[in-house]
Motif scaffolding. Sequence first.
Motif, PDB file in Angstrom:
ATOM      1  N   ALA A  23       0.860  -1.183   0.000  1.00 30.66           N
ATOM      2  CA  ALA A  23       0.000   0.000   0.000  1.00 30.66           C
ATOM      3  C   ALA A  23       0.893   1.228   0.000  1.00 30.66           C
ATOM      4  CB  ALA A  23      -0.906   0.010   1.226  1.00 30.66           C
ATOM      5  N   ALA A  24       0.365   2.308  -0.548  1.00 31.38           N
ATOM      6  CA  ALA A  24       1.115   3.561  -0.587  1.00 31.38           C
ATOM      7  C   ALA A  24       0.154   4.724  -0.399  1.00 31.38           C
ATOM      8  CB  ALA A  24       1.869   3.699  -1.909  1.00 31.38           C
ATOM      9  N   ALA A  25       0.667   5.791   0.173  1.00 36.42           N
ATOM     10  CA  ALA A  25      -0.140   6.989   0.374  1.00 36.42           C
ATOM     11  C   ALA A  25       0.793   8.185   0.319  1.00 36.42           C
ATOM     12  CB  ALA A  25      -0.849   6.939   1.725  1.00 36.42           C
ATOM     13  N   ASN A  26       0.227   9.335  -0.055  1.00 26.39           N
ATOM     14  CA  ASN A  26       1.027  10.551   0.001  1.00 26.39           C
ATOM     15  C   ASN A  26       0.126  11.729   0.302  1.00 26.39           C
ATOM     16  OD1 ASN A  26      -0.169  11.250  -2.447  1.00 26.39           O
ATOM     17  ND2 ASN A  26       1.562  10.534  -3.629  1.00 26.39           N
ATOM     18  N   ARG A  27       0.755  12.779   0.803  1.00 25.73           N
ATOM     19  CA  ARG A  27       0.011  13.974   1.161  1.00 25.73           C
ATOM     20  C   ARG A  27       0.960  15.146   1.162  1.00 25.73           C
ATOM     21  NH1 ARG A  27      -4.073  15.722   5.086  1.00 25.73           N
ATOM     22  NH2 ARG A  27      -4.382  17.838   4.406  1.00 25.73           N
ATOM     23  N   TYR A  28       0.553  16.224   0.549  1.00 28.93           N
ATOM     24  CA  TYR A  28       1.310  17.467   0.593  1.00 28.93           C
ATOM     25  C   TYR A  28       0.945  18.194   1.886  1.00 28.93           C
ATOM     26  CZ  TYR A  28       2.928  22.145  -0.465  1.00 28.93           C
ATOM     27  OH  TYR A  28       3.563  23.358  -0.398  1.00 28.93           O
ATOM     28  N   VAL A  29       1.961  18.663   2.601  1.00 34.85           N
ATOM     29  CA  VAL A  29       1.743  19.373   3.859  1.00 34.85           C
ATOM     30  C   VAL A  29       2.336  20.773   3.728  1.00 34.85           C
ATOM     31  CG1 VAL A  29       2.110  19.349   6.346  1.00 34.85           C
ATOM     32  CG2 VAL A  29       1.988  17.185   5.095  1.00 34.85           C
ATOM     33  N   PRO A  30       1.499  21.813   3.741  1.00 37.67           N
ATOM     34  CA  PRO A  30       2.023  23.178   3.680  1.00 37.67           C
ATOM     35  C   PRO A  30       2.901  23.478   4.901  1.00 37.67           C
ATOM     36  CG  PRO A  30      -0.365  23.148   3.375  1.00 37.67           C
ATOM     37  CD  PRO A  30       0.043  21.771   3.798  1.00 37.67           C
ATOM     38  N   LYS A  31       3.974  24.223   4.673  1.00 37.03           N
ATOM     39  CA  LYS A  31       4.952  24.473   5.723  1.00 37.03           C
ATOM     40  C   LYS A  31       4.366  25.193   6.934  1.00 37.03           C
ATOM     41  CE  LYS A  31       9.747  25.649   6.284  1.00 37.03           C
ATOM     42  NZ  LYS A  31      10.966  25.981   5.583  1.00 37.03           N
ATOM     43  N   HIS A  32       3.379  26.044   6.727  1.00 26.76           N
ATOM     44  CA  HIS A  32       2.822  26.778   7.872  1.00 26.76           C
ATOM     45  C   HIS A  32       2.160  25.853   8.885  1.00 26.76           C
ATOM     46  CE1 HIS A  32      -0.883  26.541   5.434  1.00 26.76           C
ATOM     47  NE2 HIS A  32      -1.492  26.613   6.600  1.00 26.76           N
ATOM     48  N   LEU A  33       1.831  24.620   8.502  1.00 22.80           N
ATOM     49  CA  LEU A  33       1.225  23.682   9.450  1.00 22.80           C
ATOM     50  C   LEU A  33       2.256  23.055  10.384  1.00 22.80           C
ATOM     51  CD1 LEU A  33      -1.388  21.772   7.284  1.00 22.80           C
ATOM     52  CD2 LEU A  33      -1.767  23.648   8.887  1.00 22.80           C
ATOM     53  N   TYR A  34       3.510  22.953   9.947  1.00 21.57           N
ATOM     54  CA  TYR A  34       4.496  22.311  10.810  1.00 21.57           C
ATOM     55  C   TYR A  34       5.652  23.227  11.202  1.00 21.57           C
ATOM     56  CZ  TYR A  34       7.050  21.510   6.421  1.00 21.57           C
ATOM     57  OH  TYR A  34       7.679  21.660   5.212  1.00 21.57           O
ATOM     58  N   TRP A  35       5.713  24.438  10.678  1.00 23.99           N
ATOM     59  CA  TRP A  35       6.783  25.363  11.031  1.00 23.99           C
ATOM     60  C   TRP A  35       6.212  26.776  11.095  1.00 23.99           C
ATOM     61  CZ3 TRP A  35      11.106  23.849  13.081  1.00 23.99           C
ATOM     62  CH2 TRP A  35      12.227  24.674  13.106  1.00 23.99           C
ATOM     63  N   PRO A  36       5.205  26.992  11.945  1.00 25.65           N
ATOM     64  CA  PRO A  36       4.551  28.306  11.981  1.00 25.65           C
ATOM     65  C   PRO A  36       5.424  29.366  12.640  1.00 25.65           C
ATOM     66  CG  PRO A  36       3.670  26.895  13.689  1.00 25.65           C
ATOM     67  CD  PRO A  36       4.634  26.061  12.892  1.00 25.65           C
ATOM     68  N   ASN A  37       5.382  30.556  12.079  1.00 27.31           N
ATOM     69  CA  ASN A  37       6.046  31.728  12.660  1.00 27.31           C
ATOM     70  C   ASN A  37       7.540  31.536  12.896  1.00 27.31           C
ATOM     71  OD1 ASN A  37       3.521  33.013  12.779  1.00 27.31           O
ATOM     72  ND2 ASN A  37       3.087  31.973  14.705  1.00 27.31           N
ATOM     73  N   LYS A  38       8.168  30.706  12.136  1.00 27.30           N
ATOM     74  CA  LYS A  38       9.612  30.517  12.275  1.00 27.30           C
ATOM     75  C   LYS A  38      10.277  31.249  11.112  1.00 27.30           C
ATOM     76  CE  LYS A  38       8.963  27.443  15.535  1.00 27.30           C
ATOM     77  NZ  LYS A  38       9.568  26.597  16.426  1.00 27.30           N
ATOM     78  N   GLN A  39      11.359  31.940  11.398  1.00 25.69           N
ATOM     79  CA  GLN A  39      12.022  32.712  10.360  1.00 25.69           C
ATOM     80  C   GLN A  39      13.173  31.959   9.704  1.00 25.69           C
ATOM     81  OE1 GLN A  39      10.964  35.667   9.183  1.00 25.69           O
ATOM     82  NE2 GLN A  39       9.208  35.248  10.462  1.00 25.69           N
ATOM     83  N   THR A  40      13.886  31.150  10.465  1.00 28.41           N
ATOM     84  CA  THR A  40      15.027  30.426   9.912  1.00 28.41           C
ATOM     85  C   THR A  40      14.960  28.969  10.338  1.00 28.41           C
ATOM     86  OG1 THR A  40      16.411  30.925  11.820  1.00 28.41           O
ATOM     87  CG2 THR A  40      16.524  32.450   9.955  1.00 28.41           C
ATOM     88  N   GLU A  41      15.683  28.137   9.589  1.00 29.30           N
ATOM     89  CA  GLU A  41      15.790  26.724   9.949  1.00 29.30           C
ATOM     90  C   GLU A  41      17.088  26.182   9.374  1.00 29.30           C
ATOM     91  OE1 GLU A  41      13.427  23.717   7.913  1.00 29.30           O
ATOM     92  OE2 GLU A  41      12.737  25.277   6.561  1.00 29.30           O
ATOM     93  N   LEU A  42      17.475  25.032   9.840  1.00 27.94           N
ATOM     94  CA  LEU A  42      18.678  24.371   9.376  1.00 27.94           C
ATOM     95  C   LEU A  42      18.295  23.378   8.281  1.00 27.94           C
ATOM     96  CD1 LEU A  42      21.693  24.306  10.085  1.00 27.94           C
ATOM     97  CD2 LEU A  42      21.198  22.372  11.582  1.00 27.94           C
ATOM     98  N   VAL A  43      18.778  23.579   7.050  1.00 24.43           N
ATOM     99  CA  VAL A  43      18.497  22.691   5.927  1.00 24.43           C
ATOM    100  C   VAL A  43      19.821  22.239   5.339  1.00 24.43           C
ATOM    101  CG1 VAL A  43      17.425  22.501   3.651  1.00 24.43           C
ATOM    102  CG2 VAL A  43      16.321  23.851   5.418  1.00 24.43           C
TER     103      VAL A  43
END
Length: 188
Positions: free
Chosen positions: A161-181
Amino acid sequence: MFLRSTFYAFVAMTLFTANSVSAHANNPHEAIGDDLAEQLASQLSHDNHSHYGSYIGVTRWVLAETLEQPQAGDSLNELSHQLSESIYAHLKERNLSLVEFRAQSYISVAEEGATLLSRDVDELEQHPEIDWVLVGTLSRKDAGTMVNLRIVDRRNQEVLAAANRYVPKHLYWPNKQTELVNGRLQRN
């Protein structure tokens, strides 16, 4: 008397139903986990893959490009952790048999509290009874992340089985200005 007891039963059912529905609606991670679990369970039941009697282990989700876990400070680290942990409840609601392979055969009691889960390999079952494994990858896409999940048969690596979902960044990183990528600081 009958009308009063019927009224109280109706009020109790309404309150119980309203609370259970709102519990899933308050957290966007719950909605995402619910959607992904529904896709997986639906595919398992419709594609002639009987899941009854098959035990599933859930792994932590990794970056698609490297197959490594996101680093601390990367916005996908929290998303990977939150979704891979919350999907247990959603899969169990759909009567899938899950195995918690991080469970020790005893409860550890310490001053800080009692625990059953561990990541100490020496404390865990070396060959847990797992037939299928839920694996997941995360890919940065536009202003968010694509979450891709697969249930893989351990015996032959077949994707059941397989599934996928697009998750907008504001749902998991709200009000954050910087991050480590990829080891570098990135501004949003």
